[in-house]
Design an enzyme around this catalytic site. Structure first.
Site, PDB file in Angstrom:
ATOM      1  N   THR A 131     -14.098  57.184  40.972  1.00 28.22           N
ATOM      2  CA  THR A 131     -14.503  56.021  40.185  1.00 28.22           C
ATOM      3  C   THR A 131     -15.754  56.303  39.352  1.00 28.22           C
ATOM      4  OG1 THR A 131     -15.423  53.795  40.419  1.00 28.22           O
ATOM      5  CG2 THR A 131     -15.759  55.259  42.267  1.00 28.22           C
ATOM      6  N   ASP A 132     -15.924  55.525  38.273  1.00 32.46           N
ATOM      7  CA  ASP A 132     -17.153  55.659  37.469  1.00 32.46           C
ATOM      8  C   ASP A 132     -18.364  55.088  38.204  1.00 32.46           C
ATOM      9  OD1 ASP A 132     -16.553  52.941  37.303  1.00 32.46           O
ATOM     10  OD2 ASP A 132     -16.585  52.847  35.113  1.00 32.46           O
ATOM     11  N   GLU A 133     -18.122  54.336  39.300  1.00 35.10           N
ATOM     12  CA  GLU A 133     -19.255  53.701  39.992  1.00 35.10           C
ATOM     13  C   GLU A 133     -20.191  54.718  40.637  1.00 35.10           C
ATOM     14  OE1 GLU A 133     -18.558  50.221  42.277  1.00 35.10           O
ATOM     15  OE2 GLU A 133     -17.022  49.470  40.921  1.00 35.10           O
ATOM     16  N   TYR A 156     -19.602  51.066  48.770  1.00 36.84           N
ATOM     17  CA  TYR A 156     -18.345  51.606  48.226  1.00 36.84           C
ATOM     18  C   TYR A 156     -18.623  52.833  47.365  1.00 36.84           C
ATOM     19  CZ  TYR A 156     -14.576  52.202  44.811  1.00 36.84           C
ATOM     20  OH  TYR A 156     -13.616  52.744  43.991  1.00 36.84           O
ATOM     21  N   LYS A 160     -17.628  56.824  47.855  1.00 38.28           N
ATOM     22  CA  LYS A 160     -16.814  57.584  46.896  1.00 38.28           C
ATOM     23  C   LYS A 160     -17.616  58.804  46.390  1.00 38.28           C
ATOM     24  CE  LYS A 160     -13.223  56.790  45.394  1.00 38.28           C
ATOM     25  NZ  LYS A 160     -11.842  57.106  45.849  1.00 38.28           N
TER      26      LYS A 160
HETATM   27  P1  NAD Z   1      -6.150  49.580  46.616  1.00 37.02           P
HETATM   28  O1  NAD Z   1      -7.158  48.975  47.523  1.00 37.02           O
HETATM   29  O2  NAD Z   1      -5.278  48.698  45.816  1.00 37.02           O
HETATM   30  O3  NAD Z   1      -5.188  50.547  47.444  1.00 37.02           O
HETATM   31  C1  NAD Z   1      -5.677  51.427  48.419  1.00 37.02           C
HETATM   32  C2  NAD Z   1      -4.494  51.961  49.200  1.00 37.02           C
HETATM   33  O4  NAD Z   1      -4.979  52.884  50.188  1.00 37.02           O
HETATM   34  C3  NAD Z   1      -3.728  50.870  49.970  1.00 37.02           C
HETATM   35  O5  NAD Z   1      -2.339  51.037  49.803  1.00 37.02           O
HETATM   36  C4  NAD Z   1      -4.128  51.094  51.417  1.00 37.02           C
HETATM   37  O6  NAD Z   1      -3.128  50.711  52.350  1.00 37.02           O
HETATM   38  C5  NAD Z   1      -4.369  52.600  51.430  1.00 37.02           C
HETATM   39  N1  NAD Z   1      -5.301  52.996  52.505  1.00 37.02           N
HETATM   40  C6  NAD Z   1      -6.497  52.441  52.804  1.00 37.02           C
HETATM   41  N2  NAD Z   1      -7.024  53.060  53.877  1.00 37.02           N
HETATM   42  C7  NAD Z   1      -6.150  54.033  54.241  1.00 37.02           C
HETATM   43  C8  NAD Z   1      -6.136  55.015  55.276  1.00 37.02           C
HETATM   44  N3  NAD Z   1      -7.142  55.110  56.157  1.00 37.02           N
HETATM   45  N4  NAD Z   1      -5.084  55.855  55.343  1.00 37.02           N
HETATM   46  C9  NAD Z   1      -4.056  55.770  54.462  1.00 37.02           C
HETATM   47  N5  NAD Z   1      -4.002  54.846  53.492  1.00 37.02           N
HETATM   48  C10 NAD Z   1      -5.051  53.990  53.374  1.00 37.02           C
HETATM   49  O7  NAD Z   1      -6.977  50.580  45.680  1.00 37.02           O
HETATM   50  P2  NAD Z   1      -6.809  50.887  44.132  1.00 37.02           P
HETATM   51  O8  NAD Z   1      -7.573  49.892  43.376  1.00 37.02           O
HETATM   52  O9  NAD Z   1      -5.403  51.156  43.848  1.00 37.02           O
HETATM   53  O10 NAD Z   1      -7.634  52.261  44.048  1.00 37.02           O
HETATM   54  C11 NAD Z   1      -6.991  53.506  44.334  1.00 37.02           C
HETATM   55  C12 NAD Z   1      -8.020  54.621  44.176  1.00 37.02           C
HETATM   56  O11 NAD Z   1      -8.516  54.639  42.854  1.00 37.02           O
HETATM   57  C13 NAD Z   1      -9.217  54.488  45.093  1.00 37.02           C
HETATM   58  O12 NAD Z   1      -9.568  55.772  45.540  1.00 37.02           O
HETATM   59  C14 NAD Z   1     -10.304  53.910  44.194  1.00 37.02           C
HETATM   60  O13 NAD Z   1     -11.572  54.310  44.638  1.00 37.02           O
HETATM   61  C15 NAD Z   1      -9.946  54.541  42.875  1.00 37.02           C
HETATM   62  N6  NAD Z   1     -10.324  53.772  41.671  1.00 37.02           N
HETATM   63  C16 NAD Z   1      -9.981  52.456  41.554  1.00 37.02           C
HETATM   64  C17 NAD Z   1     -10.289  51.760  40.375  1.00 37.02           C
HETATM   65  C18 NAD Z   1      -9.908  50.309  40.186  1.00 37.02           C
HETATM   66  O14 NAD Z   1     -10.313  49.718  39.179  1.00 37.02           O
HETATM   67  N7  NAD Z   1      -9.144  49.706  41.069  1.00 37.02           N
HETATM   68  C19 NAD Z   1     -10.966  52.439  39.340  1.00 37.02           C
HETATM   69  C20 NAD Z   1     -11.313  53.782  39.518  1.00 37.02           C
HETATM   70  C21 NAD Z   1     -10.970  54.447  40.672  1.00 37.02           C
HETATM   71  O1  DAU Z   2     -15.406  50.750  37.954  1.00 37.35           O
HETATM   72  C1  DAU Z   2     -14.350  51.096  38.778  1.00 37.35           C
HETATM   73  C2  DAU Z   2     -14.312  50.168  39.978  1.00 37.35           C
HETATM   74  O2  DAU Z   2     -13.851  48.910  39.501  1.00 37.35           O
HETATM   75  C3  DAU Z   2     -13.408  50.677  41.087  1.00 37.35           C
HETATM   76  O3  DAU Z   2     -13.901  51.886  41.586  1.00 37.35           O
HETATM   77  C4  DAU Z   2     -13.299  49.645  42.208  1.00 37.35           C
HETATM   78  O4  DAU Z   2     -12.384  50.080  43.191  1.00 37.35           O
HETATM   79  C5  DAU Z   2     -12.831  48.329  41.620  1.00 37.35           C
HETATM   80  O5  DAU Z   2     -12.801  47.350  42.622  1.00 37.35           O
HETATM   81  C6  DAU Z   2     -13.724  47.892  40.468  1.00 37.35           C
HETATM   82  O6  DAU Z   2     -15.033  47.494  40.953  1.00 37.35           O
HETATM   83  P1  DAU Z   2     -15.791  46.201  40.395  1.00 37.35           P
HETATM   84  O7  DAU Z   2     -16.755  45.742  41.402  1.00 37.35           O
HETATM   85  O8  DAU Z   2     -16.297  46.440  39.017  1.00 37.35           O
HETATM   86  O9  DAU Z   2     -14.524  45.185  40.263  1.00 37.35           O
HETATM   87  P2  DAU Z   2     -14.374  43.639  40.627  1.00 37.35           P
HETATM   88  O10 DAU Z   2     -13.034  43.222  40.108  1.00 37.35           O
HETATM   89  O11 DAU Z   2     -14.684  43.355  42.055  1.00 37.35           O
HETATM   90  O12 DAU Z   2     -15.497  42.956  39.747  1.00 37.35           O
HETATM   91  C7  DAU Z   2     -15.535  43.087  38.332  1.00 37.35           C
HETATM   92  C8  DAU Z   2     -16.783  42.367  37.832  1.00 37.35           C
HETATM   93  O13 DAU Z   2     -16.603  40.950  38.028  1.00 37.35           O
HETATM   94  C9  DAU Z   2     -18.055  42.717  38.578  1.00 37.35           C
HETATM   95  O14 DAU Z   2     -19.155  42.693  37.671  1.00 37.35           O
HETATM   96  C10 DAU Z   2     -18.211  41.604  39.593  1.00 37.35           C
HETATM   97  C11 DAU Z   2     -17.611  40.402  38.897  1.00 37.35           C
HETATM   98  N1  DAU Z   2     -16.960  39.406  39.766  1.00 37.35           N
HETATM   99  C12 DAU Z   2     -16.006  39.848  40.653  1.00 37.35           C
HETATM  100  C13 DAU Z   2     -15.360  38.955  41.472  1.00 37.35           C
HETATM  101  C14 DAU Z   2     -14.329  39.440  42.481  1.00 37.35           C
HETATM  102  C15 DAU Z   2     -17.262  38.060  39.640  1.00 37.35           C
HETATM  103  O15 DAU Z   2     -18.094  37.657  38.816  1.00 37.35           O
HETATM  104  N2  DAU Z   2     -16.615  37.184  40.466  1.00 37.35           N
HETATM  105  C16 DAU Z   2     -15.675  37.568  41.385  1.00 37.35           C
HETATM  106  O16 DAU Z   2     -15.133  36.697  42.121  1.00 37.35           O
END
Ligand code: NAD
Ligand code: DAU
Length: 349
Positions: A131-133, A156, A160
């Site tokens: 992730t970019d975080e 988180y 990562k």
């Molecule tokens: P998600 O939470 O939707 O899915 C995570 C999956 O991992 C689920 O299917 C869960 O069952 C599985 N999992 C969790 N713990 C596990 C374990 N111990 N063993 C096996 N499986 C397990 O997540 P996502 O949003 O699809 O993110 C996927 C990946 O991409 C993550 O590594 C996250 O850090 C990264 N990522 C997410 C975003 C985003 O915006 N969602 C952006 C950048 C990177």
């Molecule tokens: O940048 C990549 C990341 O983006 C991933 O690595 C993470 O897995 C993914 O969850 C996401 O993280 P964020 O914290 O940015 O996403 P989230 O959807 O939780 O929140 C987006 C923005 O909105 C953040 O500034 C917090 C705000 N927010 C979020 C929620 C859930 C609110 O204001 N209200 C809310 O209820």
């Protein structure tokens, strides 16, 4: 790379990656390893679950012995590692489970890859999805590049960042062939409705409050999930070993402006007069340690591998909102926990 292990394939991004690979590479075996936590949902993969080149294995990445046996049983020669605890708010409440899954789970997979590939690293690949975080928070200007120093703030992002370091350490120490990508915020179908976009779409549809953290001034860089999956496919096949690629859409939105777009789009598609749902916006206490701004410079990926996002944001949001409106059963199942019963019946007999 014929036997590809995709971890976290039942989650949001993972299910899009699994679907893309199963359909695009019928001669390769796609093994989806997922523990089916609250975030994993096999309904996300119903359309491909009977494909001949697809296998689902319910397992925990932290269980080294099980992971090792999966490598042996399926002759795994490449990994795309997405399994993780992914929600920042949950990490604030329960940091330990993030360290367990994201750090120890990644280490367990790396160790299994190292042990099983030791004799012949040729044609092997461990692709870590991050992730970019990990780069921390930006002010009003500038972008994260692949050279930006790590500066994670939430449990988180710290977990990562740690997993990224372990992946690089296995490359530097044991010559494990690795590649890492760091992506910005994803949106699209099958995202668990705890994250901003699906949560707010759902709340607008059900006339519930929209809890905007702080003043809603934080900025995120949004990318359509299918574009992320395409980037992963490209980097998996053409990325330079040991390298890192940033993935992002050059698509920054202040949270409050994004919320307005969501309201407008949902109201329009539901046939509500403009402004109907504005009253749902509720400013609430800010997230602890809330990063102000993320913005990815993905020019390396464009210049070296030719990747670009395919969708304009308004188009992607409209597509996404339509998907949630047309898949209310999925939303209801996920929010009621009914899907957990479905797994129990299928996999725990
Ligand atoms: P998600 O939470 O939707 O899915 C995570 C999956 O991992 C689920 O299917 C869960 O069952 C599985 N999992 C969790 N713990 C596990 C374990 N111990 N063993 C096996 N499986 C397990 O997540 P996502 O949003 O699809 O993110 C996927 C990946 O991409 C993550 O590594 C996250 O850090 C990264 N990522 C997410 C975003 C985003 O915006 N969602 C952006 C950048 C990177
Ligand atoms: O940048 C990549 C990341 O983006 C991933 O690595 C993470 O897995 C993914 O969850 C996401 O993280 P964020 O914290 O940015 O996403 P989230 O959807 O939780 O929140 C987006 C923005 O909105 C953040 O500034 C917090 C705000 N927010 C979020 C929620 C859930 C609110 O204001 N209200 C809310 O209820």
């Amino acid at each position: 790379m014929n036997n590809i292990l995709i971890t976290g394939g039942a989650g949001f991004i993972g299910s899009h990656v699994v679907r893309l690979f199963v359909k695009k590479y019928p001669n390769k075996n796609i093994i989806n390893l997922d523990a089916l936590t609250y975030a994993g949902n096999l309904e996300n993969l119903k359309d491909i679950e009977t494909s001949e080149n697809y296998t689902f294995v319910k397992a925990d990445i932290c269980d080294f012995e099980v992971v090792d046996s999966i490598f042996k049983q399926y002759g795994i020669d490449s990994v795309i590692h997405l399994a993780a605890e992914s929600h920042v708010d949950r990490s604030i409440k329960d940091p330990l489970s993030f360290a367990r899954t994201n750090v120890m789970g990644t280490l367990s997979l790396l160790q299994a890859a190292k042990t099983n590939w030791n004799d012949d690293l040729k044609g092997k690949l461990f692709y870590h999805v991050s992730t970019d975080e990990v780069y921390g928070s930006l002010g009003d200007d500038g972008f994260f590049t692949e050279k930006t120093a790590y500066d994670p703030h939430s449990p988180y992002s710290a977990s990562k960042a740690s997993s990224d370091h372990f992946v690089r350490s296995f490359h530097d120490t044991y010559k494990l062939p690795i590649v890492i990508s760091n992506c910005s915020n994803n949106y699209g179908s099958f995202q668990f409705p705890e994250k901003l976009i699906p949560l707010f779409i759902n709340n607008i549809c059900t006339n519930k409050e929209l809890p905007v953290y702080g003043e809603g001034k934080n900025v995120r860089d949004w990318l359509f999930v299918e574009d992320h999956a395409r980037a992963i496919d490209l980097i998996f096949h053409e990325g330079k070993l040991g390298d890192t690629y940033n993935i992002g859409g050059f698509n920054e939105w202040k949270n409050i402006d994004l919320v307005q777009v969501l309201i407008k789009t949902v109201d329009k598609l539901l046939g509500n007069p403009e402004g109907t749902s504005d009253k749902l916006i509720t400013f609430v206490k800010d997230r602890a340690g809330h990063d102000y701004r993320y913005a990815i410079d993905s020019s390396k990926l464009k210049e070296e591998l030719g990747w670009e996002p395919s969708l304009q944001f308004e188009e992607g949001i409209e597509k996404t909102v339509k998907w949630y409106l047309n898949n209310q059963d999925w939303v209801k199942n996920v929010t009621s926990g009914d899907y957990l019963k479905y797994y129990k019946e299928m996999y725990e007999k």
